[in-house]
Design a protein around this motif. Structure first.
Motif, PDB file in Angstrom:
ATOM      1  N   VAL A  71      46.487  27.694  53.311  1.00 21.44           N
ATOM      2  CA  VAL A  71      45.338  27.074  52.623  1.00 21.44           C
ATOM      3  C   VAL A  71      45.647  26.974  51.130  1.00 21.44           C
ATOM      4  N   ALA A  72      45.461  25.793  50.544  1.00 18.67           N
ATOM      5  CA  ALA A  72      45.713  25.624  49.109  1.00 18.67           C
ATOM      6  C   ALA A  72      44.693  26.432  48.313  1.00 18.67           C
ATOM      7  N   PRO A  73      45.135  27.040  47.211  1.00 18.90           N
ATOM      8  CA  PRO A  73      44.172  27.807  46.421  1.00 18.90           C
ATOM      9  C   PRO A  73      43.074  26.903  45.877  1.00 18.90           C
ATOM     10  N   PRO A  74      41.860  27.407  45.748  1.00 15.98           N
ATOM     11  CA  PRO A  74      40.779  26.563  45.239  1.00 15.98           C
ATOM     12  C   PRO A  74      40.953  26.334  43.742  1.00 15.98           C
ATOM     13  N   ARG A  75      40.165  25.418  43.202  1.00 17.87           N
ATOM     14  CA  ARG A  75      40.156  25.163  41.765  1.00 17.87           C
ATOM     15  C   ARG A  75      40.085  26.490  41.031  1.00 17.87           C
ATOM     16  N   ALA A  76      40.949  26.625  40.008  1.00 18.81           N
ATOM     17  CA  ALA A  76      41.008  27.918  39.318  1.00 18.81           C
ATOM     18  C   ALA A  76      39.635  28.274  38.763  1.00 18.81           C
ATOM     19  N   GLY A  77      39.357  29.545  38.685  1.00 18.46           N
ATOM     20  CA  GLY A  77      38.082  29.979  38.115  1.00 18.46           C
ATOM     21  C   GLY A  77      37.598  31.194  38.871  1.00 18.46           C
ATOM     22  N   PRO A  78      36.852  32.045  38.175  1.00 19.64           N
ATOM     23  CA  PRO A  78      36.392  33.265  38.812  1.00 19.64           C
ATOM     24  C   PRO A  78      35.557  32.983  40.065  1.00 19.64           C
ATOM     25  N   GLY A  79      35.834  33.720  41.113  1.00 21.08           N
ATOM     26  CA  GLY A  79      34.993  33.665  42.308  1.00 21.08           C
ATOM     27  C   GLY A  79      35.187  32.436  43.170  1.00 21.08           C
ATOM     28  N   GLN A  80      36.253  31.659  42.922  1.00 21.75           N
ATOM     29  CA  GLN A  80      36.376  30.407  43.672  1.00 21.75           C
ATOM     30  C   GLN A  80      36.682  30.632  45.157  1.00 21.75           C
ATOM     31  N   TRP A  81      37.383  31.711  45.470  1.00 17.18           N
ATOM     32  CA  TRP A  81      37.626  31.992  46.898  1.00 17.18           C
ATOM     33  C   TRP A  81      36.313  32.313  47.593  1.00 17.18           C
ATOM     34  N   MET A  82      35.519  33.166  46.973  1.00 21.26           N
ATOM     35  CA  MET A  82      34.250  33.539  47.600  1.00 21.26           C
ATOM     36  C   MET A  82      33.372  32.294  47.785  1.00 21.26           C
ATOM     37  N   HIS A  83      33.297  31.486  46.737  1.00 16.58           N
ATOM     38  CA  HIS A  83      32.440  30.302  46.793  1.00 16.58           C
ATOM     39  C   HIS A  83      32.906  29.344  47.888  1.00 16.58           C
ATOM     40  N   LEU A  91      25.009  35.151  40.735  1.00 16.25           N
ATOM     41  CA  LEU A  91      24.551  36.232  39.852  1.00 16.25           C
ATOM     42  C   LEU A  91      25.758  36.965  39.248  1.00 16.25           C
ATOM     43  N   SER A  92      26.790  37.152  40.046  1.00 17.97           N
ATOM     44  CA  SER A  92      28.004  37.784  39.533  1.00 17.97           C
ATOM     45  C   SER A  92      28.565  36.966  38.360  1.00 17.97           C
ATOM     46  N   ARG A  93      28.637  35.657  38.563  1.00 19.14           N
ATOM     47  CA  ARG A  93      29.152  34.778  37.507  1.00 19.14           C
ATOM     48  C   ARG A  93      28.224  34.797  36.281  1.00 19.14           C
ATOM     49  N   ASP A 132      35.634  37.462  42.863  1.00 18.71           N
ATOM     50  CA  ASP A 132      36.873  37.587  43.634  1.00 18.71           C
ATOM     51  C   ASP A 132      37.667  38.830  43.239  1.00 18.71           C
ATOM     52  N   ARG A 133      37.272  39.467  42.162  1.00 17.99           N
ATOM     53  CA  ARG A 133      37.942  40.704  41.752  1.00 17.99           C
ATOM     54  C   ARG A 133      36.916  41.802  41.545  1.00 17.99           C
ATOM     55  N   PRO A 134      36.164  42.138  42.588  1.00 17.36           N
ATOM     56  CA  PRO A 134      35.135  43.167  42.421  1.00 17.36           C
ATOM     57  C   PRO A 134      35.794  44.512  42.114  1.00 17.36           C
ATOM     58  N   ARG A 135      35.262  45.215  41.136  1.00 20.75           N
ATOM     59  CA  ARG A 135      36.002  46.381  40.643  1.00 20.75           C
ATOM     60  C   ARG A 135      36.034  47.544  41.632  1.00 20.75           C
ATOM     61  N   GLY A 136      35.133  47.560  42.618  1.00 19.88           N
ATOM     62  CA  GLY A 136      35.105  48.728  43.512  1.00 19.88           C
ATOM     63  C   GLY A 136      35.553  48.462  44.921  1.00 19.88           C
ATOM     64  N   LEU A 137      36.088  47.274  45.216  1.00 20.73           N
ATOM     65  CA  LEU A 137      36.248  46.905  46.628  1.00 20.73           C
ATOM     66  C   LEU A 137      37.681  46.535  46.956  1.00 20.73           C
ATOM     67  N   ARG A 138      38.158  47.048  48.103  1.00 25.25           N
ATOM     68  CA  ARG A 138      39.444  46.606  48.648  1.00 25.25           C
ATOM     69  C   ARG A 138      39.165  45.933  49.980  1.00 25.25           C
ATOM     70  N   LYS A 139      40.160  45.244  50.489  1.00 29.48           N
ATOM     71  CA  LYS A 139      39.943  44.505  51.735  1.00 29.48           C
ATOM     72  C   LYS A 139      39.865  45.459  52.930  1.00 29.48           C
ATOM     73  N   ILE A 140      40.527  46.565  52.858  1.00 27.74           N
ATOM     74  CA  ILE A 140      40.510  47.509  53.984  1.00 27.74           C
ATOM     75  C   ILE A 140      39.883  48.813  53.546  1.00 27.74           C
ATOM     76  N   THR A 141      38.904  49.277  54.314  1.00 27.51           N
ATOM     77  CA  THR A 141      38.202  50.508  53.963  1.00 27.51           C
ATOM     78  C   THR A 141      38.974  51.711  54.465  1.00 27.51           C
TER      79      THR A 141
END
Ligand code: F6R
Length: 353
Positions: free
Chosen positions: A1-13, A332-334, A341-350
Motif C-alpha cells: 500500500v502506498a503511504p498516504p499524503r504526508a502529515g500527522p495521523g494520515q495512516w489512522m485517517h 481531536l488529537s490533531r 500515528d505516533r501515540p506516545r503510550g502505544l505499541r502494536k503488540i501488547t
C-alpha cells in the motif's frame, strides 16, 4: 500500500475511511468459513464461551458478550489472562468455546491463554488479521479479519472487522436470518456514518482544550463507549472515562457539573428510552454534551448533535456508531497538536509482562 499524503495521523485517517470496503471484503471472503463454524457450533453448542483479548480487541469481545448472551443464551466470560498465565489456575474448560481475539495474533498472553485452554480440552478459535500468527497456530480454527495491513498504531478497521466477525458467527450459530441479511447494508451505512466528519471536526475544535470527559452508553454500545474512551486516551492524551449509562445515574453523575463534557451514544433500540432520559437530565444539569444518534427527539437534548444514519438493527449499531468516534479521536488529537500515528503510550503488540 502506498503511504498516504504526508502529515500527522494520515495512516489512522486513511484506515478509518477504508472501513466500508474492509467490511465488504470480509463479508465476501470470510463468510463461508464463518458460516461453516457457525453450523458446527449449532450442532454442538458449548456450555460457556470465553473471550480472551486485550485493549481494542477486548472492547470487541465485550460487544460479543452482549450478543452471545442475548441471542444465543450461552453465558460468556471475558478472560482475565493472568488467571492462567500468572496464577496458573486450572480452569475447567472441557465444554467451553474459547475465542482469542487479537489483530496482530501476537499478544503473548492471549496466545498462551488459547494454548492452555486447548490443552484443557476447550474448543479454540482465533480471530485475527494474521493467518501466519502464533495465535492462529495455537487455535483449532482461525477466522481472518481480511482488512489488509493496519499501519496505524491505533486500531480502527480491525475493530469493526472483529465486530462483524462476531455478529456473523453468532447469527450463523443461531440461524438469525434477518440479522445476517442486515450485514449486507453495513458498508453503505458505514459510508454514511463517515459523512458526519465535518460535524466531528467541529466538536474537536470546541473540545480541544478540555482535560477530561465521560463517554457513556448502554447495552451493545457500552463497548462503543469503552472503545471511544480508549482511543481518546491513547491518541489525544485526554482523561476519558467510559461508564455505563446505568452506572452513571447511580452516583457518578455527581461529577457532572455545569460545562462538564459528556459524549452520549444513543442509537435506536431497547436502550433508547433510558438514554433519552439521561440526555434530558444532562441537559438540565447544563453538561457540555455531544449526542450521537439517529433519533431526532434525543438529538434535541444535545449541546452538539451528531446525526447518524439508521442502523438496520440495534445489534449492528456498534459497527456504525464507532466510526464518528474514531474520527473524533483523530481530529481531536490533531487539534491538540498531536500525531495520532505516533501515540506516545502505544505499541502494536501488547506485552503484559
Ligand atoms: C488500541 C490498540 C491496542 C490493541 C491491543 C491488543 O488502539 O491497538 O489496544 O488492541 O494492544 O492488540 P492485539 O489485538 O494485536 O492483540
Amino acid at each position: 500500500v502506498a503511504p498516504p499524503r504526508a502529515g500527522p495521523g494520515q495512516w489512522m485517517h486513511r484506515e478509518i475511511h477504508e472501513q466500508p470496503q474492509a467490511v465488504a471484503r470480509l463479508c465476501d471472503g470470510e463468510w463461508p468459513a464463518i458460516a461453516a463454524l457457525g453450523r458446527r457450533l449449532r450442532r454442538t453448542p458449548p456450555d460457556l464461551v470465553v473471550l480472551a483479548a486485550r485493549g481494542t480487541s477486548d472492547n470487541a469481545a465485550l460487544y460479543g458478550r452482549y450478543l452471545i448472551e442475548t441471542l444465543w443464551g450461552i453465558p460468556v466470560s471475558l478472560a482475565a489472562p493472568s488467571v492462567l498465565t500468572v496464577y496458573g489456575a486450572r480452569l475447567r474448560l472441557r465444554r467451553a468455546l474459547v475465542i482469542g481475539l487479537s489483530q496482530s495474533g501476537a499478544s503473548p498472553d492471549i496466545v498462551e491463554f488459547i494454548t492452555t485452554a486447548r490443552a484443557r480440552g476447550a474448543r479454540t478459535v482465533a480471530v485475527t488479521n494474521h493467518g501466519g500468527s502464533p495465535l492462529a497456530a495455537a487455535a483449532h480454527d482461525t477466522l481472518l479479519l481480511r482488512t489488509g495491513p493496519e499501519r496505524s498504531v491505533a486500531a480502527t478497521k480491525t475493530y469493526t472487522a472483529q465486530l462483524v466477525t462476531l455478529s456473523l458467527l453468532v447469527s450463523e450459530a443461531v440461524g438469525a436470518r434477518r440479522l445476517l441479511e442486515g450485514h449486507r447494508q453495513l458498508p453503505t451505512l458505514m459510508g454514511r456514518a463517515l459523512a458526519v466528519e465535518d460535524r466531528v471536526r467541529d466538536v474537536a475544535r470546541r473540545w480541544r482544550r478540555i482535560d477530561e470527559c465521560l463517554v457513556t452508553s448502554r447495552g451493545y454500545n457500552y463497548a462503543t463507549a469503552l472503545e471511544t474512551a480508549l482511543k481518546l486516551k491513547e491518541t489525544c492524551y485526554l482523561v476519558a472515562e467510559p461508564i455505563s449509562a446505568a452506572d452513571l445515574l447511580h452516583g457518578p453523575i455527581a461529577v457532572v457539573e455545569r460545562g462538564f463534557p459528556v459524549l452520549l451514544l444513543a442509537p435506536p433500540g431497547r436502550m433508547l428510552p433510558h438514554l433519552a432520559a439521561l440526555a434530558s437530565r444532562l441537559a438540565r444539569q447544563r453538561a457540555r454534551t455531544v449526542v450521537v444518534s439517529s433519533d431526532r427527539a434525543v438529538l434535541r437534548h444535545a449541546g452538539v448533535p451528531v446525526g447518524m444514519p439508521d442502523a438496520p438493527d440495534e445489534r449492528l449499531s456498534p459497527h456504525v456508531y464507532v466510526l464518528p468516534m474514531q474520527l473524533l479521536a483523530y481530529h481531536l488529537s490533531r487539534a491538540r497538536g498531536h500525531d495520532p500515528d505516533r501515540p506516545r503510550g502505544l505499541r502494536k503488540i501488547t506485552r503484559a509482562r
